[in-house]
Design an enzyme around this catalytic site. Structure first.
Site, short mmCIF file in Angstrom:
data_model
loop_
_atom_site.label_atom_id
_atom_site.label_comp_id
_atom_site.label_asym_id
_atom_site.label_seq_id
_atom_site.Cartn_x
_atom_site.Cartn_y
_atom_site.Cartn_z
N GLY A 1 0.66 -1.03 -0.07
CA GLY A 1 0.01 -0.01 0.06
C GLY A 1 0.80 1.34 0.07
N SER A 2 1.91 1.25 -0.87
CA SER A 2 2.91 2.40 -0.82
C SER A 2 2.86 3.24 -2.17
CB SER A 2 4.21 1.64 -0.70
OG SER A 2 4.43 0.61 -1.58
N GLY B 1 2.24 4.88 3.37
CA GLY B 1 3.05 3.77 2.70
C GLY B 1 4.13 4.21 2.13
N GLY C 1 0.56 8.40 0.68
CA GLY C 1 0.18 8.47 2.23
C GLY C 1 1.38 7.95 2.93
N SER D 1 -3.32 0.31 14.61
CA SER D 1 -3.93 1.44 14.78
C SER D 1 -4.46 1.58 16.51
CB SER D 1 -5.12 1.71 13.70
OG SER D 1 -6.11 2.90 14.24
N TYR E 1 -13.26 -1.71 11.20
CA TYR E 1 -11.97 -1.20 11.17
C TYR E 1 -11.09 -1.52 12.24
CZ TYR E 1 -7.76 1.59 10.88
OH TYR E 1 -6.50 2.12 10.77
#
Length: 264
Positions: free
Chosen positions: A14-15, A20, A18, A141, A154
């Protein structure tokens, strides 16, 4: 502290943007060869250019793949057979009234935020163990511990990541490989800006909007602002280093004091 990751290959999921991309840039600046992942080839190429602008000598490449699927994980594995550092950052988030979350949404959050990480750990951890060195980090998180009422699905997925990290750390015990989770507080990205404005007055200037969001929806924060991606990057780069060789099975916080519970 001088951190040198020269000769190490780091895969960051996921880079293409943002958090990542910030993490990938930090690892590249420390000397690692970095692999960006995402579903869109053009966005990956743009991300690679952005990274090279910030780290001119960076060794970076992108692998377009959908890591929510087994096929996507296979494609990444063929392109990058071995990794020294694996950062599972891929994830989705969003607000939803608890009783309106469908079965499909529950499965989507689990598949995206948890199972994608598990697949890659299964793929890369054996090689790390054989070589006697490796770093796995799962980006969790504060929602894993203080579950927000507006995003239970989430929070569930991030709680699961804590268990995944702890369990695989036990699998890697005594091998020179560390497995940790990074508990990140609300972080300033484009997606989070949109999320914040879903919950506060859309006419507020950004600085006021984020502080209103923290005051109303994340009141435990001692910072009373969103974390910047680079603040997460600093911790991830440290945990990827030789200096962090005694830290494993941990849930390490960069949460602005938001989490007020004691981890089990």
């Amino acid at each position: 502290m001088r951190i040198d990751l020269t000769g190490r290959t780091a895969v960051v999921t996921g880079s293409s943007q943002g958090i990542g991309l910030a993490i990938a840039s930090g690892l590249a600046a420390a000397g690692a060869s970095v692999v960006l992942t995402g579903r869109d080839e053009d966005r990956l190429e743009s991300a690679a250019r952005t990274l090279r602008d910030g780290v001119p000598d960076a060794d970076v490449r992108g692998v377009a793949c959908d890591l929510v699927t087994e096929e996507g994980a296979e494609r990444l594995g063929r392109a990058v057979p071995e990794a020294d550092v694996l950062v599972n950052n891929l994830g989705i988030f969003g607000a939803r009234p608890p009783l309106e979350i469908t079965d499909e949404e529950w499965r989507t959050y689990f598949d995206t935020n948890v199972l994608s990480a598990v697949r890659l750990i299964r793929r890369y951890l054996p090689g790390m163990k054989e070589r006697g060195w490796g770093r796995v980090q799962n980006i969790a998180s504060d929602s894993a511990i203080v579950i927000p009422a507006e995003m239970i699905h989430y929070g569930m997925s991030k709680t699961a990541l804590l268990a995944v990290s702890r369990g695989f750390a036990k699998e890697a015990a005594g091998t020179g490989v560390t497995v940790n989770s990074v508990i990140a507080g609300p972080t300033h990205t484009g997606g989070v800006e949109k999320f914040v404005y879903e919950l506060v007055d859309k006419d507020l200037p950004w600085d006021e909007a984020q502080r209103a969001f923290m005051r109303l929806h994340r009141p435990q924060s001692l910072l009373q602002r969103l974390i910047e991606p680079e603040e997460i990057t600093d911790l991830v780069v440290y945990l990827s280093s030789a200096q962090a060789s005694a830290t494993t099975g941990a849930a390490v916080r960069v949460d602005g004091g938001y989490v007020d519970s004691i981890l089990p």
